[in-house]
Design an enzyme around this catalytic site. Structure first.
Site, PDB file in Angstrom:
ATOM      1  N   ASP A   1       0.831  -1.207   0.000  1.00 23.52           N
ATOM      2  CA  ASP A   1       0.000   0.000   0.000  1.00 23.52           C
ATOM      3  C   ASP A   1       0.865   1.257   0.000  1.00 23.52           C
ATOM      4  O   ASP A   1       2.002   1.243   0.471  1.00 23.52           O
ATOM      5  CB  ASP A   1      -0.937  -0.022   1.223  1.00 23.52           C
ATOM      6  CG  ASP A   1      -2.141   0.890   1.033  1.00 23.52           C
ATOM      7  OD1 ASP A   1      -2.390   1.324  -0.117  1.00 23.52           O
ATOM      8  OD2 ASP A   1      -2.828   1.180   2.031  1.00 23.52           O
TER       9      ASP A   1
ATOM     10  N   HIS B   1       2.843   3.382  -8.950  1.00 26.79           N
ATOM     11  CA  HIS B   1       2.655   1.956  -9.262  1.00 26.79           C
ATOM     12  C   HIS B   1       3.855   1.392 -10.016  1.00 26.79           C
ATOM     13  O   HIS B   1       4.233   0.240  -9.810  1.00 26.79           O
ATOM     14  CB  HIS B   1       1.363   1.760 -10.074  1.00 26.79           C
ATOM     15  CG  HIS B   1       0.132   2.164  -9.316  1.00 26.79           C
ATOM     16  ND1 HIS B   1      -0.122   1.713  -8.039  1.00 26.79           N
ATOM     17  CD2 HIS B   1      -0.909   2.981  -9.637  1.00 26.79           C
ATOM     18  CE1 HIS B   1      -1.262   2.241  -7.605  1.00 26.79           C
ATOM     19  NE2 HIS B   1      -1.752   3.019  -8.554  1.00 26.79           N
TER      20      HIS B   1
ATOM     21  N   LEU C   1      11.849 -19.378  -4.551  1.00 25.67           N
ATOM     22  CA  LEU C   1      10.777 -18.602  -3.900  1.00 25.67           C
ATOM     23  C   LEU C   1       9.406 -18.979  -4.477  1.00 25.67           C
ATOM     24  O   LEU C   1       9.244 -19.100  -5.690  1.00 25.67           O
ATOM     25  CB  LEU C   1      11.025 -17.103  -4.103  1.00 25.67           C
ATOM     26  CG  LEU C   1       9.997 -16.187  -3.421  1.00 25.67           C
ATOM     27  CD1 LEU C   1      10.213 -16.162  -1.906  1.00 25.67           C
ATOM     28  CD2 LEU C   1      10.061 -14.770  -3.978  1.00 25.67           C
TER      29      LEU C   1
HETATM   30  C1  IPE Z   1      -5.579  -2.750  -0.528  1.00 27.09           C
HETATM   31  O1  IPE Z   1      -5.182  -1.440  -0.704  1.00 27.09           O
HETATM   32  C2  IPE Z   1      -5.486  -3.488  -1.814  1.00 27.09           C
HETATM   33  C3  IPE Z   1      -4.146  -3.617  -2.362  1.00 27.09           C
HETATM   34  C4  IPE Z   1      -3.031  -3.231  -1.811  1.00 27.09           C
HETATM   35  C5  IPE Z   1      -4.081  -4.276  -3.636  1.00 27.09           C
HETATM   36  P1  IPE Z   1      -6.227  -0.264  -0.932  1.00 27.09           P
HETATM   37  O2  IPE Z   1      -5.440   0.979  -1.014  1.00 27.09           O
HETATM   38  O3  IPE Z   1      -7.099  -0.564  -2.077  1.00 27.09           O
HETATM   39  O4  IPE Z   1      -7.088  -0.345   0.395  1.00 27.09           O
HETATM   40  P2  IPE Z   1      -8.095   0.686   1.050  1.00 27.09           P
HETATM   41  O5  IPE Z   1      -9.069   1.080  -0.006  1.00 27.09           O
HETATM   42  O6  IPE Z   1      -7.292   1.850   1.510  1.00 27.09           O
HETATM   43  O7  IPE Z   1      -8.700  -0.069   2.183  1.00 27.09           O
HETATM   44  C1  IPE Z   2      -1.320   0.208  -3.474  1.00 26.84           C
HETATM   45  O1  IPE Z   2      -1.127   1.567  -3.489  1.00 26.84           O
HETATM   46  C2  IPE Z   2      -1.511  -0.377  -4.853  1.00 26.84           C
HETATM   47  C3  IPE Z   2      -2.901  -0.780  -5.152  1.00 26.84           C
HETATM   48  C4  IPE Z   2      -3.887  -0.793  -4.321  1.00 26.84           C
HETATM   49  C5  IPE Z   2      -3.158  -1.233  -6.500  1.00 26.84           C
HETATM   50  P1  IPE Z   2      -2.342   2.592  -3.537  1.00 26.84           P
HETATM   51  O2  IPE Z   2      -2.631   2.917  -4.954  1.00 26.84           O
HETATM   52  O3  IPE Z   2      -3.484   2.116  -2.744  1.00 26.84           O
HETATM   53  O4  IPE Z   2      -1.695   3.842  -2.834  1.00 26.84           O
HETATM   54  P2  IPE Z   2      -2.406   4.863  -1.846  1.00 26.84           P
HETATM   55  O5  IPE Z   2      -2.966   4.070  -0.722  1.00 26.84           O
HETATM   56  O6  IPE Z   2      -3.468   5.556  -2.646  1.00 26.84           O
HETATM   57  O7  IPE Z   2      -1.308   5.778  -1.430  1.00 26.84           O
HETATM   58 MG    MG Z   3      -4.065   2.347  -0.792  1.00 27.09          MG
END
Ligand code: IPE
Ligand code: IPE
Ligand code: MG
Length: 244
Positions: A22, A39, A132
């Site tokens: 995240d 990303h 892995l």
């Molecule tokens: C959880 O992250 C899903 C992934 C890391 C793929 P999100 O960023 O989507 O989660 P929420 O929406 O903050 O709970």
């Molecule tokens: C995690 O990073 C990747 C996915 C959920 C695909 P986020 O895109 O959720 O990043 P934040 O939480 O918005 O910073």
């Molecule tokens: Mg996120």
């Protein structure tokens, strides 16, 4: 199933690490970059962390890359993430033999028609690799996974190939996407959020949790070492008692 009565060191071996990747978006925003650049950086970091885990003797790594809920994001962002995933799969297919890494998908394959052939190709060519063991959760949601498992079990009962009395925890585990994979020892979530966001609800029932404010693209060897050190200090009792 053997239920451990007391704590012993072998239960502390970190065999399986599960991560909620995240903070890619916030990482980019902080640098004045578009979210998609977060990303890109995040995808690069998956490769780095795979190598680190292997070097540190962690056998299983499960990463949450795209949830069943993430389709709510703007179309451009979803496209960018799927594009990166596609590139990642290509590179894994190319280096599969050399890396000796086994890759499996966790998630609802129904919603992944475009990249599914590539995923299945990679699963097939890497199935005997004993380095892995990487699980990538894409179009993954724990409630969706459990719902699919319940439907499969119900179908077997209806068709007469399964007796209701034989349904137990192992049978349910074996109907999940993680069938045959040990439960995670520790679950790490980067970037400060303190929730599971529909990740591995069944499998994490007795896992240790570790939350860090570090954004996923910045998660490096030092951060991983902190996770390992923290894990080594946990007392995993599984409902038993600690041996004095
Ligand atoms: C959880 O992250 C899903 C992934 C890391 C793929 P999100 O960023 O989507 O989660 P929420 O929406 O903050 O709970
Ligand atoms: C995690 O990073 C990747 C996915 C959920 C695909 P986020 O895109 O959720 O990043 P934040 O939480 O918005 O910073
Ligand atoms: Mg996120």
């Amino acid at each position: 199933m053997r239920v451990p009565i007391c704590f012993d060191k072998t239960m502390r071996e970190l065999k399986h690490l599960a991560i909620i990747l995240d903070g890619n978006g916030r990482w980019a925003k902080k640098r004045g970059l578009p979210r998609t650049m977060g990303h890109v950086q995040g995808a690069k970091n998956v490769e780095k962390v795979c190598r680190l885990c292997h070097a540190k003797g962690i056998k299983y790594l499960t990463v949450y890359a795209f949830s069943t809920e993430n389709w709510k994001r703007p179309e451009d962002e979803v496209k960018a993430i799927m594009g990166l995933l596609n590139q990642y799969l290509d590179s894994c297919i190319k280096t599969s033999k050399k890396d000796n890494m086994r890759v499996r998908l966790l998630g609802d394959r129904e919603g992944l028609k475009e990249i599914l052939p590539k995923i299945e190709e990679l699963e097939e060519i890497s199935k005997d690799n004993d380095g892995l063991q990487l699980q990538i959760a894409v179009n993954y949601g724990s409630r969706n996974e459990i719902t699919r498992a319940v439907k499969d079990i119900a179908k077997e009962v209806k068709e007469g190939t399964l007796e209701i009395e034989t349904i137990d925890e192992d049978l349910i585990s074996n109907h999940l996407d993680t069938a045959g994979i040990p439960n995670p020892d520790i679950m790490v979530r980067t970037s400060g959020e303190l929730r599971l966001s529909n990740y591995l609800l069944w499998q994490l029932a007795y896992s240790e949790f570790y939350f860090t404010s570090c954004a996923w693209p910045d998660f490096d060897e030092e951060e991983l070492d902190k996770v390992i050190a923290s894990y080594e200090n946990r007392d995993r009792r599984f409902g038993g008692i600690k041996e004095e």
